[in-house]
Design an enzyme around this catalytic site. Structure first.
Site, mmCIF file in Angstrom:
data_model
loop_
_atom_site.group_PDB
_atom_site.id
_atom_site.type_symbol
_atom_site.label_atom_id
_atom_site.label_comp_id
_atom_site.label_asym_id
_atom_site.label_seq_id
_atom_site.Cartn_x
_atom_site.Cartn_y
_atom_site.Cartn_z
ATOM 1 N N GLU A 190 0.864 -1.171 0.000
ATOM 2 C CA GLU A 190 0.000 0.000 0.000
ATOM 3 C C GLU A 190 0.907 1.229 0.000
ATOM 4 O O GLU A 190 1.235 1.792 1.026
ATOM 5 C CB GLU A 190 -0.943 -0.012 1.196
ATOM 6 C CG GLU A 190 -2.066 0.997 1.040
ATOM 7 C CD GLU A 190 -3.146 0.875 2.093
ATOM 8 O OE1 GLU A 190 -4.180 1.545 1.944
ATOM 9 O OE2 GLU A 190 -2.973 0.116 3.059
ATOM 10 N N GLY A 199 -7.307 2.421 9.461
ATOM 11 C CA GLY A 199 -7.619 1.001 9.428
ATOM 12 C C GLY A 199 -8.825 0.690 10.284
ATOM 13 O O GLY A 199 -9.616 1.580 10.643
ATOM 14 N N ASN A 241 -13.403 5.456 0.631
ATOM 15 C CA ASN A 241 -12.529 5.960 1.693
ATOM 16 C C ASN A 241 -11.194 6.418 1.136
ATOM 17 O O ASN A 241 -10.610 5.760 0.271
ATOM 18 C CB ASN A 241 -12.305 4.880 2.757
ATOM 19 C CG ASN A 241 -13.594 4.461 3.438
ATOM 20 O OD1 ASN A 241 -13.995 3.310 3.372
ATOM 21 N ND2 ASN A 241 -14.273 5.403 4.082
ATOM 22 N N ALA A 242 -10.706 7.553 1.647
ATOM 23 C CA ALA A 242 -9.432 8.127 1.203
ATOM 24 C C ALA A 242 -9.406 8.310 -0.317
ATOM 25 O O ALA A 242 -8.417 8.011 -0.974
ATOM 26 C CB ALA A 242 -8.247 7.268 1.657
ATOM 27 N N ALA A 252 -3.372 7.339 6.653
ATOM 28 C CA ALA A 252 -2.363 7.039 7.670
ATOM 29 C C ALA A 252 -0.962 6.870 7.094
ATOM 30 O O ALA A 252 -0.044 6.466 7.804
ATOM 31 C CB ALA A 252 -2.766 5.772 8.419
ATOM 32 N N HIS A 292 -16.558 2.736 8.224
ATOM 33 C CA HIS A 292 -15.999 3.264 6.981
ATOM 34 C C HIS A 292 -17.071 3.503 5.922
ATOM 35 O O HIS A 292 -16.926 4.401 5.086
ATOM 36 C CB HIS A 292 -14.940 2.302 6.426
ATOM 37 C CG HIS A 292 -13.646 2.328 7.171
ATOM 38 N ND1 HIS A 292 -13.464 1.682 8.367
ATOM 39 C CD2 HIS A 292 -12.471 2.943 6.881
ATOM 40 C CE1 HIS A 292 -12.226 1.877 8.786
ATOM 41 N NE2 HIS A 292 -11.599 2.639 7.904
ATOM 42 N N ASP A 336 -9.036 -4.360 6.237
ATOM 43 C CA ASP A 336 -8.101 -3.257 6.498
ATOM 44 C C ASP A 336 -7.790 -3.188 7.989
ATOM 45 O O ASP A 336 -7.605 -2.110 8.557
ATOM 46 C CB ASP A 336 -8.666 -1.923 5.998
ATOM 47 C CG ASP A 336 -7.596 -0.852 5.814
ATOM 48 O OD1 ASP A 336 -6.392 -1.170 5.962
ATOM 49 O OD2 ASP A 336 -7.950 0.316 5.561
ATOM 50 N N HIS A 379 -6.305 6.057 -2.406
ATOM 51 C CA HIS A 379 -5.640 7.161 -1.700
ATOM 52 C C HIS A 379 -5.456 8.323 -2.680
ATOM 53 O O HIS A 379 -4.363 8.844 -2.856
ATOM 54 C CB HIS A 379 -4.290 6.710 -1.127
ATOM 55 C CG HIS A 379 -4.426 5.890 0.114
ATOM 56 N ND1 HIS A 379 -4.594 6.448 1.354
ATOM 57 C CD2 HIS A 379 -4.446 4.549 0.303
ATOM 58 C CE1 HIS A 379 -4.707 5.486 2.261
ATOM 59 N NE2 HIS A 379 -4.619 4.321 1.649
#
Length: 384
Positions: free
Chosen positions: A131, A310, A220-221, A142, A251, A274, A196
């Protein structure tokens, strides 16, 4: 046991559970029938009417049971994380290495390589999910910002050589300099996911056309959909890529899970945990890579700024959540934890119960609680 017969089971044969016997020989399914033709005196395992499903496959997890993947030795990957995962019905998993220094990443790859070659009372480590480090700082979550890098097929090749086949999956951000070209260079060697990311629609679609096959923790992200700017969200919903989903109820709202399934179809969503090292443990202070994480009421967040970091989800709980969120039975939601991740990774012998497939099973009671886990024909967990 080299060979045995599973009897008294409702066996998942693809979107339904039916009474069947399963003859297992040398770690694989040899026969699946109403009554199998097994050798005389073959040992029998009577499941007394319980459900027999393919074992769960978790392609995105950072740890559990007090151990963080980025600091885990081979013995801890198997004997601690893998053993805990077996108790949750997971039979195969990828260890997700959070963005770290090249030196630490190489060390993680060494540990994963060693763990992949060992058999025991644990879920099988199938490989590594990188990742990062080719991720966008604006949507880093994160990820330690000072360790993020521009796209580099050369650095990936260095990790690939060190991993000697261990790297199966990698998350990158489309808008990062060099990433679209890098995907085109490496997509034949590793399954690439995009995430991300605040990428616009065209850039995200370029990466999909170049070979990206999945989206990391969808919604998410990542930059969300706007009617005038569909962004990466629009690209992954419109295209045929697989979409990860963290179904912990934090999430994603249950309606978001249902929307994702309606957009993508049941064969293109992959349930992931996650999870971090806090999975299976009480609230408290933990680590995620180089980050300090605080878990309160089971919710993991960075100590520095409160960003969610996470989860503490397990695959066993994800199954129950999916049934609750969707209103569908386990026979409908199981592919998200079994066939779909196997198909995404190209694991033809995983994720289903059929002749020739690996004997990786989870036994579920009427409450869908895991009561036994079998990996390669070996029972690795039995509920107390």
């Amino acid at each position: 046991m080299e060979q045995f017969v599973i009897t008294g089971a409702l066996v998942y044969t693809g979107h339904r559970f039916v009474p069947r016997e399963v003859y297992v020989e040398k770690g694989r399914v040899a026969q699946l029938a109403e009554t199998v033709d097994a050798p005389a005196g073959c040992p029998r395992l009577d499941l007394a009417g319980k459900r027999l499903a393919p074992g769960f496959i978790d392609i995105h997890t950072h740890g559990a049971a007090g151990v963080d993947v980025n600091a885990a030795t081979a013995a801890q990957l198997n004997g601690t994380i893998g053993r805990f995962f077996a108790s949750q019905g997971t039979t195969g998993w990828l260890c997700s290495v959070l963005t770290d220094t090249p030196e630490q990443t190489l060390w993680c790859l060494d540990q994963a390589k060693a763990a992949m070659g060992e058999a025991g009372d644990w879920a099988q480590l199938l490989g590594v999910h990188l990742e990062g480090p080719f991720l966008a700082s604006e949507y880093k979550g994160a990820m330690p910002e000072h360790l993020l890098q521009t796209g580099s097929a050369e650095l990936f090749a260095r990790y690939e050589a060190a991993g000697a086949g261990a790297i199966k999956y990698m998350t990158v951000s489309p808008e990062v300099e060099g990433v679209p070209r890098m995907i085109r260079q490496i997509a034949a060697r590793v399954k690439v996911a995009i995430g991300h990311s605040g990428a616009d629609y065209d850039t995200a679609m370029e990466c999909i056309e170049n070979g990206a096959v999945s989206a990391t923790h969808t919604f998410n992200a990542m930059r969300l959909f706007h009617q005038h700017q569909p962004a990466i969200m629009g690209a992954v919903l419109e295209s045929d890529v697989y979409c990860e989903a963290i179904c912990d109820g934090r999430h994603l709202h249950p309606a978001s899970v249902r929307l994702l399934l309606k957009c993508k179809g049941w064969n293109r969503v992959v349930a992931v945990t996650d999870s971090i090292m806090a999975a299976g443990l009480p609230d408290g202070n933990y680590k995620l890579g180089v980050n300090d994480v605080v878990v309160e009421n089971g919710d993991a967040k960075l100590a520095s700024n409160g960003t969610r970091a996470g989860s503490t989800l397990t695959t066993g709980q994800a199954l129950k959540n999916l049934v609750k969120f969707t209103g569908q039975g386990p026979e409908t939601v199981l592919p998200l934890l079994t066939e779909n991740p196997a198909d995404l990774l190209g694991l033809a012998r995983k994720g289903r119960i059929a002749p020739g497939c690996d004997a990786d099973f989870v036994v579920l009671d009427d409450e869908l609680t895991v009561v036994r886990t079998i990996v390669g024909g070996r029972t690795v967990y039995t509920a107390p």
